[in-house]
Design a protein around this motif. Structure first.
Motif, PDB file in Angstrom:
ATOM      1  N   ASP A  76       0.824  -1.205   0.000  1.00 13.58           N
ATOM      2  CA  ASP A  76       0.000   0.000   0.000  1.00 13.58           C
ATOM      3  C   ASP A  76       0.861   1.259   0.000  1.00 13.58           C
ATOM      4  N   TRP A  77       0.227   2.355  -0.379  1.00 14.75           N
ATOM      5  CA  TRP A  77       0.833   3.691  -0.334  1.00 14.75           C
ATOM      6  C   TRP A  77       0.061   4.500   0.688  1.00 14.75           C
ATOM      7  N   SER A  78       0.789   5.072   1.638  1.00 14.25           N
ATOM      8  CA  SER A  78       0.137   5.832   2.704  1.00 14.25           C
ATOM      9  C   SER A  78       1.103   6.886   3.237  1.00 14.25           C
ATOM     10  N   PHE A  79       0.648   7.579   4.260  1.00 18.56           N
ATOM     11  CA  PHE A  79       1.505   8.524   4.963  1.00 18.56           C
ATOM     12  C   PHE A  79       2.307   7.766   6.010  1.00 18.56           C
ATOM     13  N   PRO A  80       3.486   8.252   6.370  1.00 15.94           N
ATOM     14  CA  PRO A  80       4.239   7.589   7.435  1.00 15.94           C
ATOM     15  C   PRO A  80       3.468   7.621   8.751  1.00 15.94           C
ATOM     16  N   LYS A  81       3.331   6.439   9.355  1.00 16.10           N
ATOM     17  CA  LYS A  81       2.577   6.327  10.602  1.00 16.10           C
ATOM     18  C   LYS A  81       2.949   5.022  11.279  1.00 16.10           C
ATOM     19  N   GLY A  82       2.616   4.926  12.556  1.00 15.34           N
ATOM     20  CA  GLY A  82       2.871   3.689  13.279  1.00 15.34           C
ATOM     21  C   GLY A  82       2.300   3.739  14.670  1.00 15.34           C
ATOM     22  N   LYS A  83       2.331   2.589  15.318  1.00 20.88           N
ATOM     23  CA  LYS A  83       1.764   2.457  16.662  1.00 20.88           C
ATOM     24  C   LYS A  83       2.598   3.202  17.697  1.00 20.88           C
ATOM     25  N   LEU A  84       1.897   3.722  18.700  1.00 22.06           N
ATOM     26  CA  LEU A  84       2.570   4.357  19.831  1.00 22.06           C
ATOM     27  C   LEU A  84       3.231   3.284  20.683  1.00 22.06           C
ATOM     28  N   LYS A  85       4.407   3.603  21.186  1.00 18.90           N
ATOM     29  CA  LYS A  85       5.052   2.737  22.174  1.00 18.90           C
ATOM     30  C   LYS A  85       4.411   3.020  23.521  1.00 18.90           C
ATOM     31  N   ARG A  86       4.516   2.074  24.425  1.00 20.73           N
ATOM     32  CA  ARG A  86       3.913   2.241  25.753  1.00 20.73           C
ATOM     33  C   ARG A  86       4.380   3.554  26.382  1.00 20.73           C
ATOM     34  N   GLY A  87       3.408   4.402  26.784  1.00 25.48           N
ATOM     35  CA  GLY A  87       3.702   5.666  27.448  1.00 25.48           C
ATOM     36  C   GLY A  87       4.148   6.784  26.515  1.00 25.48           C
ATOM     37  N   GLU A  88       4.203   6.532  25.215  1.00 28.12           N
ATOM     38  CA  GLU A  88       4.690   7.538  24.265  1.00 28.12           C
ATOM     39  C   GLU A  88       3.585   8.522  23.897  1.00 28.12           C
ATOM     40  N   ASP A  89       3.939   9.783  23.810  1.00 28.43           N
ATOM     41  CA  ASP A  89       3.057  10.851  23.367  1.00 28.43           C
ATOM     42  C   ASP A  89       2.795  10.693  21.864  1.00 28.43           C
ATOM     43  N   ALA A  90       1.584  10.977  21.414  1.00 32.12           N
ATOM     44  CA  ALA A  90       1.223  10.792  20.009  1.00 32.12           C
ATOM     45  C   ALA A  90       2.091  11.630  19.068  1.00 32.12           C
ATOM     46  N   LEU A  91       2.361  12.888  19.400  1.00 28.98           N
ATOM     47  CA  LEU A  91       3.186  13.721  18.529  1.00 28.98           C
ATOM     48  C   LEU A  91       4.614  13.186  18.450  1.00 28.98           C
ATOM     49  N   ALA A  92       5.164  12.760  19.576  1.00 26.23           N
ATOM     50  CA  ALA A  92       6.509  12.176  19.570  1.00 26.23           C
ATOM     51  C   ALA A  92       6.535  10.921  18.700  1.00 26.23           C
ATOM     52  N   ALA A  93       5.488  10.119  18.773  1.00 28.68           N
ATOM     53  CA  ALA A  93       5.411   8.907  17.951  1.00 28.68           C
ATOM     54  C   ALA A  93       5.335   9.265  16.470  1.00 28.68           C
ATOM     55  N   ALA A  94       4.571  10.288  16.141  1.00 24.65           N
ATOM     56  CA  ALA A  94       4.436  10.701  14.742  1.00 24.65           C
ATOM     57  C   ALA A  94       5.780  11.133  14.163  1.00 24.65           C
ATOM     58  N   VAL A  95       6.517  11.942  14.905  1.00 25.51           N
ATOM     59  CA  VAL A  95       7.839  12.405  14.456  1.00 25.51           C
ATOM     60  C   VAL A  95       8.811  11.224  14.348  1.00 25.51           C
ATOM     61  N   ARG A  96       8.763  10.319  15.315  1.00 27.93           N
ATOM     62  CA  ARG A  96       9.622   9.120  15.287  1.00 27.93           C
ATOM     63  C   ARG A  96       9.318   8.274  14.061  1.00 27.93           C
ATOM     64  N   GLU A  97       8.044   8.064  13.796  1.00 27.58           N
ATOM     65  CA  GLU A  97       7.659   7.243  12.647  1.00 27.58           C
ATOM     66  C   GLU A  97       8.108   7.873  11.327  1.00 27.58           C
ATOM     67  N   VAL A  98       8.015   9.188  11.202  1.00 30.14           N
ATOM     68  CA  VAL A  98       8.493   9.864   9.987  1.00 30.14           C
ATOM     69  C   VAL A  98       9.973   9.559   9.786  1.00 30.14           C
ATOM     70  N   GLN A  99      10.756   9.711  10.847  1.00 32.81           N
ATOM     71  CA  GLN A  99      12.192   9.475  10.713  1.00 32.81           C
ATOM     72  C   GLN A  99      12.490   8.006  10.416  1.00 32.81           C
ATOM     73  N   GLU A 100      11.827   7.091  11.123  1.00 33.74           N
ATOM     74  CA  GLU A 100      12.074   5.667  10.906  1.00 33.74           C
ATOM     75  C   GLU A 100      11.682   5.219   9.500  1.00 33.74           C
ATOM     76  N   GLU A 101      10.558   5.706   9.011  1.00 24.60           N
ATOM     77  CA  GLU A 101      10.051   5.222   7.729  1.00 24.60           C
ATOM     78  C   GLU A 101      10.588   5.971   6.519  1.00 24.60           C
ATOM     79  N   THR A 102      10.937   7.258   6.682  1.00 28.46           N
ATOM     80  CA  THR A 102      11.365   8.054   5.522  1.00 28.46           C
ATOM     81  C   THR A 102      12.821   8.499   5.584  1.00 28.46           C
ATOM     82  N   GLY A 103      13.437   8.431   6.771  1.00 31.58           N
ATOM     83  CA  GLY A 103      14.793   8.944   6.937  1.00 31.58           C
ATOM     84  C   GLY A 103      14.852  10.453   7.081  1.00 31.58           C
ATOM     85  N   HIS A 104      13.708  11.112   7.113  1.00 30.65           N
ATOM     86  CA  HIS A 104      13.673  12.571   7.192  1.00 30.65           C
ATOM     87  C   HIS A 104      13.353  13.057   8.599  1.00 30.65           C
ATOM     88  N   LEU A 105      13.996  14.151   8.951  1.00 33.15           N
ATOM     89  CA  LEU A 105      13.611  14.908  10.138  1.00 33.15           C
ATOM     90  C   LEU A 105      12.474  15.815   9.710  1.00 33.15           C
TER      91      LEU A 105
END
Length: 150
Positions: free
Chosen positions: A48-77
């Motif tokens: 599939d083609w989608s936006f970078p996204k992923g599950k929150l880690k235990r206790g992780e803030d949603a915005l922090a997870a979103a930024v982490r997923e962007v970096q993990e999936e795209t290599g971009h800050l």
């Protein structure tokens, strides 16, 4: 052909608990011409083609997870901006909630990884056509509105 859906986290233990995830609609100005481009990721596991996204880690803030997923999936800050509409849908009978933000790419480079084998920077129109799930168009429209391109 039906594509496999992402598995739920701990589905056997919590069959009806909501799966929480977060992501970004990553954007930049095109290096050629300066027009708006949106980043889509291809996940071979789901084809599939989608936006970078992923599950929150235990206790992780949603915005922090979103930024982490962007970096993990795209290599971009990225620099997160406006909050975009949250997506709600079912995965294997479990509710899933994905919080989204607009985020400007601020540097980095893509390298294929276990989850994402390709990224594409597309015009908003081309991105809307390429998205596998029509529901993702809501976040794209909200990004365009937030950036004054609506």
């Amino acid at each position: 052909m039906t594509r496999p859906q992402p598995p739920g986290e701990g589905a056997a233990d919590h069959p009806r608990s909501t799966v929480l995830a977060a992501g970004c609609v990553l954007w930049r100005r095109s290096p050629v011409g300066g027009g708006l481009e949106v980043c889509l990721v291809h996940r071979p596991r789901y084809d599939d083609w989608s936006f970078p996204k992923g599950k929150l880690k235990r206790g992780e803030d949603a915005l922090a997870a979103a930024v982490r997923e962007v970096q993990e999936e795209t290599g971009h800050l990225c620099a997160p901006g406006a909050r975009l509409p949250t997506s709600h849908y079912l995965v294997d009978g479990r509710p899933k909630e994905v919080a989204y933000w607009a985020a400007e790419a601020t540097g980095g480079a893509f390298a294929a990884n276990d989850e994402v084998d390709r990224v594409q920077w597309l015009t908003p129109g081309a991105a809307r056509t390429r998205l596998t799930q029509p529901r993702d168009g809501v976040q794209l429209t909200a990004l365009l509105d937030a950036l004054g391109h609506g």
